[in-house]
Design an enzyme around this catalytic site. Structure first.
Site, PDB file in Angstrom:
ATOM      1  N   PRO A   2       1.011  -1.536   0.086  1.00 62.48           N
ATOM      2  CA  PRO A   2      -0.169   0.127  -0.431  1.00 62.48           C
ATOM      3  C   PRO A   2       0.552   1.522  -0.028  1.00 62.48           C
ATOM      4  O   PRO A   2       1.765   1.839   0.831  1.00 62.48           O
ATOM      5  CB  PRO A   2      -0.791  -0.259   0.646  1.00 62.48           C
ATOM      6  CG  PRO A   2      -0.864  -1.857   1.483  1.00 62.48           C
ATOM      7  CD  PRO A   2       1.006  -1.752   1.864  1.00 62.48           C
ATOM      8  N   GLU A   3       0.571   2.084  -1.136  1.00 63.83           N
ATOM      9  CA  GLU A   3       1.653   3.269  -0.883  1.00 63.83           C
ATOM     10  C   GLU A   3       0.224   4.138  -1.171  1.00 63.83           C
ATOM     11  O   GLU A   3      -0.800   3.825  -0.823  1.00 63.83           O
ATOM     12  CB  GLU A   3       1.901   3.416  -2.191  1.00 63.83           C
ATOM     13  CG  GLU A   3       3.391   2.748  -2.369  1.00 63.83           C
ATOM     14  CD  GLU A   3       4.061   2.669  -3.824  1.00 63.83           C
ATOM     15  OE1 GLU A   3       4.172   3.058  -4.626  1.00 63.83           O
ATOM     16  OE2 GLU A   3       4.715   1.544  -4.753  1.00 63.83           O
ATOM     17  N   HIS A  92      -4.660 -14.452   9.795  1.00 67.99           N
ATOM     18  CA  HIS A  92      -4.130 -13.024  10.440  1.00 67.99           C
ATOM     19  C   HIS A  92      -4.862 -11.433   9.940  1.00 67.99           C
ATOM     20  O   HIS A  92      -4.538 -10.605   9.713  1.00 67.99           O
ATOM     21  CB  HIS A  92      -3.566 -12.582   8.449  1.00 67.99           C
ATOM     22  CG  HIS A  92      -2.361 -13.967   8.033  1.00 67.99           C
ATOM     23  ND1 HIS A  92      -1.107 -14.067   9.207  1.00 67.99           N
ATOM     24  CD2 HIS A  92      -1.974 -14.731   7.204  1.00 67.99           C
ATOM     25  CE1 HIS A  92      -0.706 -15.078   9.097  1.00 67.99           C
ATOM     26  NE2 HIS A  92      -1.436 -15.591   7.903  1.00 67.99           N
TER      27      HIS A  92
END
Length: 276
Positions: A2-3, A92
């Site tokens: 993720p940017e 997770h």
DNA sequence: AGGTGCGCCTGGAGGC
DNA sequence: TGCCTCCAGGCGCACC
């Protein structure tokens, strides 16, 4: 990975789901992400109302009526998505937020490079992880800032653009793409980039980020939008992950295809014809 | 003090 | 099929 576009897309989804809602319960299923969670994490969140959700660089900031801000970083593989209220948590799913309308949002992060922290809502400028971050590329970033910051720097422009103190929110994908659109080789020392080139680079960064935002971000491995939909900017890459393929619009073939090199342990992709 | 490289993590891909 | 190794990279930090 993720940017900025992926984080911004996530935030837009979370706003619809979470803003104005109260956190009814917070189920903590791990002790530690990248760092240990802050003391009394769940207790400090439970019962608070989410006033607003904002972003700084790649950090998600949930501003609460308790006077605290919940800081979230998605790391490499994190996602925040709405999950079924009935189904068992997935592997997770580290933190599960239950809202006052019984909808659930899960923070899922296989590699646990993500971060969560709590801080006073007034501390956005002083928090350890936020205080040194540079201008927002879709906000205050200017040619003059880049000129000043890059002046005298010997490190490759690729590495400098990944440095969040230089400019906020860029990661490996969008740096490669922006340098391509600006016609600059990733190996060039930052201080050697000319004013003319920086005048191309700044709009190139904005152009790439805006295009990725429009596409809902890039979904390569784990990233999905808050509603579970995939982004599709990976179909629009000019050079990233395109080793030995022709760059778009390039008439050259053969040896002059997209090259992959490693800088600072990270892959860079560039076109040897269009970038110099 | 600027620059470099490591460690944290897991899943997936590729080699044998 | 199964095991091993490598790779993906955001980011703080140790080190030179």
């Amino acid at each position: 990975m993720p940017e900025l576009p992926e984080v911004e897309t996530t935030i837009r989804g979370l706003r619809t789901l979470m803003e104005g809602r109260r956190l009814k319960a917070v189920d903590v299923r791990t002790k530690k992400l990248r760092f240990p969670l802050p003391p009394k994490f769940a207790a400090r969140l439970a019962g608070t109302r989410i006033l607003s959700i904002t972003r700084r660089a790649k950090y998600i900031l949930l501003n609460l009526d308790s006077g605290e801000t919940l800081l979230v970083h998605l790391g490499m593989s994190g996602r925040m998505t709405q999950v079924s209220a009935k189904a068992e948590p997935e592997k997770h799913d580290h933190i599960i937020f239950t809202l006052d309308n019984n909808k659930r949002i899960a923070f899922n992060d296989p590699r646990r490079f993500g971060v969560m922290d709590l801080m006073p809502i007034t501390a956005h400028g002083t928090h350890k992880l936020l205080r040194a971050i540079g201008p927002e590329p879709l906000g205050g970033l200017t040619v003059e800032h880049m000129l000043t910051t890059l002046a005298g720097k010997k490190a490759p422009i690729k590495n400098l653009l990944l440095d969040q103190r230089v400019v906020a929110g860029l990661g490996n994908i969008y740096v490669s793409e922006a340098l391509f659109h600006a016609g600059i080789r990733p190996t060039r020392p930052g201080g050697k980039i000319t004013r003319t080139e920086i005048k191309k680079l700044v709009p190139a960064i904005k152009k790439v980020l805006n295009a990725a935002l429009k596409a809902g971000g890039t979904s390569m491995r784990n990233y999905v939008q808050a509603n579970g939909e995939l982004g599709y900017f990976q179909d629009r890459f000019a050079v990233y992950d395109r080793e030995n393929q022709p760059c778009p619009g390039c008439t050259c073939r053969g040896k002059k295809q997209v090259k992959k090199i490693v800088q600072g342990g990270r892959s860079s992709y560039f076109c040897p014809v269009k970038q110099s």
